[in-house]
Write an enzyme that holds these catalytic residues in place. Structure first.
Site, mmCIF file in Angstrom:
data_model
loop_
_atom_site.group_PDB
_atom_site.id
_atom_site.type_symbol
_atom_site.label_atom_id
_atom_site.label_comp_id
_atom_site.label_asym_id
_atom_site.label_seq_id
_atom_site.Cartn_x
_atom_site.Cartn_y
_atom_site.Cartn_z
ATOM 1 N N ASP A 67 0.839 -1.202 0.000
ATOM 2 C CA ASP A 67 0.000 0.000 0.000
ATOM 3 C C ASP A 67 0.875 1.254 0.000
ATOM 4 O O ASP A 67 0.365 2.381 -0.041
ATOM 5 C CB ASP A 67 -1.017 -0.008 1.146
ATOM 6 N N LYS A 136 -1.360 -9.356 2.742
ATOM 7 C CA LYS A 136 -0.605 -8.933 3.931
ATOM 8 C C LYS A 136 -1.482 -8.003 4.754
ATOM 9 O O LYS A 136 -2.248 -7.209 4.199
ATOM 10 C CB LYS A 136 0.697 -8.227 3.537
ATOM 11 N N GLU A 138 -1.515 -5.596 8.561
ATOM 12 C CA GLU A 138 -0.738 -4.992 9.642
ATOM 13 C C GLU A 138 -1.424 -5.223 10.988
ATOM 14 O O GLU A 138 -2.634 -5.008 11.114
ATOM 15 C CB GLU A 138 -0.589 -3.480 9.395
ATOM 16 N N GLU A 205 9.026 -4.249 10.531
ATOM 17 C CA GLU A 205 9.483 -2.963 9.995
ATOM 18 C C GLU A 205 10.045 -2.079 11.107
ATOM 19 O O GLU A 205 9.390 -1.848 12.134
ATOM 20 C CB GLU A 205 8.310 -2.259 9.291
HETATM 21 O O1 KIV Z 1 3.568 -1.123 1.664
HETATM 22 C C1 KIV Z 1 4.758 -1.484 1.695
HETATM 23 O O2 KIV Z 1 5.565 -1.196 0.807
HETATM 24 C C2 KIV Z 1 5.192 -2.278 2.845
HETATM 25 C C3 KIV Z 1 6.655 -2.509 2.992
HETATM 26 C C4 KIV Z 1 7.314 -1.317 3.546
HETATM 27 C C5 KIV Z 1 6.936 -3.728 3.793
HETATM 28 O O3 KIV Z 1 4.397 -2.678 3.625
#
Ligand code: KIV
Length: 287
Positions: A67, A136, A138, A205
């Site tokens: 994102d 993915k 968070e 991160e």
């Molecule tokens: O959105 C993204 O690019 C990420 C990376 C920083 C892991 O989540």
């Protein structure tokens, strides 16, 4: 505690039917094996067909349709504004280009937090409409229900802990996370929760390298770091940052592998000069 769910995919048979090229696809199983034998996993972001094609040809293991597209493609200050439709648009372009890499797509802010039915719907839309291989998300224990629900539909989930940019207004800063003992302990517990739920991998991160090492040693799934030191199972960077396109973003963890801004500026300027000088197109470039 979550019910453990182990999901492994093997696309080899599908590949022999749908593609003439004999390329062995990266799967969650491949990634797990890489961790077991100590082979580091390489991961970069990509958001469009042309860049994804090049990074796949280079041999990257995982492409993340992050994102961060909200920042580097759309020019927003944060990752919050990008929509599910926009993520699907980017992801489907990437998937069309990729022959080998495992493609992970961020579920955007607002499409999974606090509502596991909505989370499942979002994940299924991403998988169906883009053809990506996984999603993915968070967060840790607070998104456990959503993670379990998505996994139960057969969709592989990559977790993301530490600095989670979708929560930037809660943190108030993009500084290093989990330096204090309580936050470090919560992160370690969250990593175990996500592993127990059945996540196939984790992104960490911007956290201290020693903590990232501890997480990678504690959980059996691959741990991919960004600003998390070298003692994890793999590394991820945002493509535009490592290519030197986003010159204004230079955190300590970033290694810049090219200065594409300079290369592109030079090409654009020479083109403009040639057009103005009536040098382009010349006879051999005309019909
Ligand atoms: O959105 C993204 O690019 C990420 C990376 C920083 C892991 O989540």
């Amino acid at each position: 505690m979550c019910q453990a769910i182990t999901i492994q995919y093997n696309f080899t048979n599908a590949m022999s039917v749908h593609s003439s090229a004999n390329i062995k696809r990266i799967t969650t199983h491949t990634l797990q094996e890489m961790k077991l034998r100590g082979e580091k996993i390489s991961m970069l972001t990509a958001y469009d067909f042309s860049m994804a094609k090049i990074v796949d040809e280079a041999g990257i293991d995982i492409i993340l349709v992050g994102d961060s597209a909200s920042n580097v493609m759309a020019g927003h200050e944060t990752t919050l504004p990008i929509t599910l439709d926009q993520m699907i648009y980017h992801a489907s372009a990437v998937v069309r280009a990729v022959k080998r890499a495992f493609v992970v797509v961020d579920i955007p802010f607002g499409n999974y937090q606090g509502n596991s039915s909505e989370a499942l719907r979002s994940a299924i839309r991403i998988m169906k409409e883009s053809g990506a291989h996984s999603v993915k998300m968070e967060g840790g224990s607070e998104i456990r229900e959503s993670v379990v629900r998505i996994l139960s539909a057969g969709v592989p989930v990559m977790g993301h802990l530490g600095l989670t940019p979708q929560s930037i207004y809660k943190f108030g800063t993009y500084t290093v996370r989990a330096k204090e003992e309580a936050e470090a302990q919560k992160l370690l517990e969250d990593a175990k929760v996500l592993e127990e739920c059945g996540c196939f991998a984790l992104v960490l991160e911007k956290i201290p390298a020693a903590l990232a090492k501890k997480v990678a040693e504690t959980v059996s799934i691959p741990v991919i770091g960004i600003g998390a030191g070298g003692k994890v199972d793999g590394q991820v960077l945002v493509m535009h940052d490592m290519l030197g396109i986003t010159q204004e973003f230079k955190p300590r963890f970033l290694r810049q592998y090219a200065d594409l801004e300079a290369v592109m500026l030079d090409a654009f300027k020479r083109y403009i000069t040639d057009v103005k000088a009536k040098d382009f197109p010349n006879e051999s470039e005309s019909y």
